[in-house]
Design a protein around this motif. Structure first.
Motif, mmCIF file in Angstrom:
data_model
loop_
_atom_site.group_PDB
_atom_site.id
_atom_site.type_symbol
_atom_site.label_atom_id
_atom_site.label_comp_id
_atom_site.label_asym_id
_atom_site.label_seq_id
_atom_site.Cartn_x
_atom_site.Cartn_y
_atom_site.Cartn_z
ATOM 1 N N ASP A 243 25.296 5.592 -10.141
ATOM 2 C CA ASP A 243 24.186 4.715 -10.500
ATOM 3 C C ASP A 243 24.798 3.591 -11.339
ATOM 4 O OD1 ASP A 243 22.141 3.452 -11.888
ATOM 5 O OD2 ASP A 243 20.948 5.288 -12.086
ATOM 6 N N ASP A 244 24.957 2.427 -10.732
ATOM 7 C CA ASP A 244 25.692 1.343 -11.380
ATOM 8 C C ASP A 244 25.099 0.967 -12.739
ATOM 9 O OD1 ASP A 244 27.589 1.041 -9.362
ATOM 10 O OD2 ASP A 244 26.341 -0.355 -8.226
ATOM 11 N N ALA A 245 23.783 0.850 -12.800
ATOM 12 C CA ALA A 245 23.155 0.419 -14.061
ATOM 13 C C ALA A 245 23.493 1.412 -15.172
ATOM 14 C CB ALA A 245 21.654 0.293 -13.873
ATOM 15 N N ALA A 246 23.472 2.695 -14.845
ATOM 16 C CA ALA A 246 23.748 3.725 -15.853
ATOM 17 C C ALA A 246 25.209 3.675 -16.301
ATOM 18 C CB ALA A 246 23.422 5.103 -15.292
ATOM 19 N N LEU A 247 26.126 3.501 -15.358
ATOM 20 C CA LEU A 247 27.544 3.463 -15.735
ATOM 21 C C LEU A 247 27.840 2.198 -16.551
ATOM 22 C CD1 LEU A 247 30.392 4.621 -15.681
ATOM 23 C CD2 LEU A 247 30.752 3.509 -13.456
ATOM 24 N N ILE A 248 27.257 1.094 -16.153
ATOM 25 C CA ILE A 248 27.510 -0.153 -16.879
ATOM 26 C C ILE A 248 26.980 -0.050 -18.319
ATOM 27 C CG2 ILE A 248 26.781 -2.592 -16.974
ATOM 28 C CD1 ILE A 248 27.160 -2.496 -13.813
ATOM 29 N N ALA A 249 25.804 0.544 -18.477
ATOM 30 C CA ALA A 249 25.257 0.733 -19.830
ATOM 31 C C ALA A 249 26.212 1.599 -20.657
ATOM 32 C CB ALA A 249 23.877 1.369 -19.759
ATOM 33 N N ALA A 250 26.765 2.640 -20.048
ATOM 34 C CA ALA A 250 27.671 3.542 -20.775
ATOM 35 C C ALA A 250 29.002 2.864 -21.090
ATOM 36 C CB ALA A 250 27.903 4.812 -19.953
ATOM 37 N N LEU A 251 29.449 1.974 -20.209
ATOM 38 C CA LEU A 251 30.695 1.228 -20.482
ATOM 39 C C LEU A 251 30.469 0.244 -21.629
ATOM 40 C CD1 LEU A 251 31.788 0.625 -16.787
ATOM 41 C CD2 LEU A 251 33.193 1.771 -18.530
ATOM 42 N N LYS A 252 29.262 -0.282 -21.711
ATOM 43 C CA LYS A 252 28.949 -1.221 -22.795
ATOM 44 C C LYS A 252 28.832 -0.505 -24.132
ATOM 45 C CE LYS A 252 26.521 -4.874 -20.314
ATOM 46 N NZ LYS A 252 25.193 -5.329 -19.848
ATOM 47 N N SER A 253 28.229 0.680 -24.119
ATOM 48 C CA SER A 253 28.025 1.401 -25.388
ATOM 49 C C SER A 253 29.299 2.097 -25.845
ATOM 50 C CB SER A 253 26.920 2.449 -25.224
ATOM 51 O OG SER A 253 27.404 3.542 -24.454
ATOM 52 N N GLY A 254 30.254 2.294 -24.939
ATOM 53 C CA GLY A 254 31.474 3.022 -25.289
ATOM 54 C C GLY A 254 31.359 4.507 -25.002
ATOM 55 N N LYS A 255 30.169 4.965 -24.588
ATOM 56 C CA LYS A 255 30.034 6.382 -24.207
ATOM 57 C C LYS A 255 31.082 6.717 -23.140
ATOM 58 C CE LYS A 255 28.462 10.469 -23.411
ATOM 59 N NZ LYS A 255 28.571 11.549 -24.381
ATOM 60 N N VAL A 256 31.200 5.810 -22.160
ATOM 61 C CA VAL A 256 32.322 5.894 -21.212
ATOM 62 C C VAL A 256 33.325 4.831 -21.647
ATOM 63 C CG1 VAL A 256 33.021 5.515 -18.811
ATOM 64 C CG2 VAL A 256 30.958 6.830 -19.313
ATOM 65 N N ALA A 257 34.546 5.270 -21.958
ATOM 66 C CA ALA A 257 35.534 4.337 -22.522
ATOM 67 C C ALA A 257 36.001 3.320 -21.488
ATOM 68 C CB ALA A 257 36.732 5.111 -23.073
ATOM 69 N N ALA A 258 36.142 3.776 -20.242
ATOM 70 C CA ALA A 258 36.654 2.878 -19.205
ATOM 71 C C ALA A 258 36.341 3.470 -17.841
ATOM 72 C CB ALA A 258 38.171 2.690 -19.351
ATOM 73 N N ALA A 259 36.325 2.611 -16.835
ATOM 74 C CA ALA A 259 36.111 3.091 -15.462
ATOM 75 C C ALA A 259 37.142 2.459 -14.556
ATOM 76 C CB ALA A 259 34.694 2.751 -14.984
ATOM 77 N N GLY A 260 37.645 3.263 -13.619
ATOM 78 C CA GLY A 260 38.548 2.760 -12.585
ATOM 79 C C GLY A 260 37.845 2.943 -11.246
ATOM 80 N N LEU A 261 37.570 1.842 -10.574
ATOM 81 C CA LEU A 261 36.751 1.919 -9.358
ATOM 82 C C LEU A 261 37.460 1.283 -8.172
ATOM 83 C CD1 LEU A 261 33.351 0.803 -10.971
ATOM 84 C CD2 LEU A 261 34.189 3.148 -10.623
ATOM 85 N N ASP A 262 37.398 1.965 -7.042
ATOM 86 C CA ASP A 262 37.935 1.407 -5.787
ATOM 87 C C ASP A 262 36.821 1.207 -4.776
ATOM 88 O OD1 ASP A 262 40.117 0.647 -3.980
ATOM 89 O OD2 ASP A 262 39.736 2.539 -2.951
#
Ligand code: 8YV
Length: 319
Positions: A243-262
């Motif tokens: 769910d892009d919106a959810a992952l982007i929100a988490a990348l912004k908050s720092g909950k998810v430190a980083a994402a590697g996407l192909d």
């Protein structure tokens, strides 16, 4: 008479040579993307189609294919671009190209993990744009991969190779799959019966599952909340699992430190915010893009065609 094969994209030279030898191929030397109407028109009188994931063979498109088409031999392991039920209903056999791309895709997954964890996009940009001016102990500090826990969703052919490579970084492997694998395939990986059980154990989370209605948006806001703070998410399967919106929100908050996407929803027109975020490491769907693997994918698709047209069962039949 050699069967007529519509090949939707430009394939490796060695694969096209074999096609010319054994079939009457309709090739695409300019590698143009065929819209559905053109694909259907070009299929007139053909016996087979060799498509890539870039061609959507929906129920509507399959209904319009000429009666002459008897097999769709995909140049891909994923077959979410083909409506299998519609193909089956028309008696069209569908095959894919498993195994031959597991190494390349697992390599790319490791690249995504390292690239995201060690801030490869930021670092490269600094050097290329001449903004790298000095060095300090706190400069570009990332997250270490070695010894961390890796959670894999889908411990299939690709997932198991990723696990093997990750063990080279002393990672502890956890996984979720529809059912527990036999011990020789688990090779010590720890099974979790649900995504909810798996997520709290994932310093790194990698997706290697199939795109189905069940895995759609599997990584949503509720599940991201179950990850350890500062986890890293990588995906080389299909964009639909996120769910892009959810992952982007988490990348912004720092909950998810980083994402590697192909892989992404709606490739290549991806969610624009992925491009803006500093903590994403982004590749353009190149998991299987090595010379060796692309040759092997083509040969595997042709092995399936050969079997079908000589009255044998194609090895990689999915419908
Ligand atoms: C290819 C893939 O890029 O095989 C797959 O499912 O996603 C990749 O290997 C592509 O699908 C080739 O059609």
């Amino acid at each position: 008479m050699k069967p007529v094969v519509l090949v939707t994209r430009k394939l490796p030279d060695a694969v096209e040579d074999r096609l010319r030898r054994d079939y009457q191929p309709r090739l695409n030397p300019d590698d143009r993307l065929y819209a559905s109407d053109e694909l259907v028109a070009r299929a007139a009188g053909a016996d087979a189609i060799v498509p890539c994931h870039t061609e959507r063979l929906s129920a509507e498109v399959i209904a319009r294919l000429p009666d002459s088409i008897r097999i769709i031999a995909n140049f891909s392991v994923g077959f979410d671009h083909v409506d299998l039920a519609a193909a089956k209903a028309r008696g069209i056999v569908v095959t894919n190209t498993p195994e031959v791309l597991s190494d390349a895709t697992a390599e790319l997954t490791i690249l995504l993990m390292l690239g995201a964890a060690r801030r490869a996009s930021e670092g490269e940009r600094l050097v290329r744009t001449r903004q790298w001016r000095d060095w300090s102990p706190s400069f570009m500090v990332g997250i270490q991969v070695t010894g961390k826990r890796l959670g894999i969703v889908g411990l299939g052919r690709v997932g198991r190779v990723t696990a093997r490579r990750a063990r080279g970084f002393d990672m502890e492997i956890h996984y979720h799959d529809l059912q527990r694998l036999p011990p020789e395939q688990e090779a010590g990986a720890i099974f979790h019966p649900t995504p909810e059980d798996l997520l709290p154990h994932c310093d790194f989370l990698a997706f290697h599952c199939v795109a189905t209605p069940q895995t759609r948006k599997m990584l949503n806001a509720e599940r991201i909340a179950l990850l350890p703070d500062g986890a890293i998410v990588v995906n080389a399967s299909r964009g639909t699992v996120i769910d892009d919106a959810a992952l982007i929100a988490a990348l912004k908050s720092g909950k998810v430190a980083a994402a590697g996407l192909d892989v992404y929803n709606n490739e290549p027109d991806i969610h624009p915010e992925y491009r803006e975020l500093p903590n994403t490491f982004l590749m353009p769907h190149i998991g299987s893009a090595t010379q060796e693997t692309r040759d092997a994918m083509g040969f595997r698709a042709l092995d399936n065609l050969d079997a079908f047209f000589t009255g044998r069962a194609p090895g990689d039949r999915v419908a």
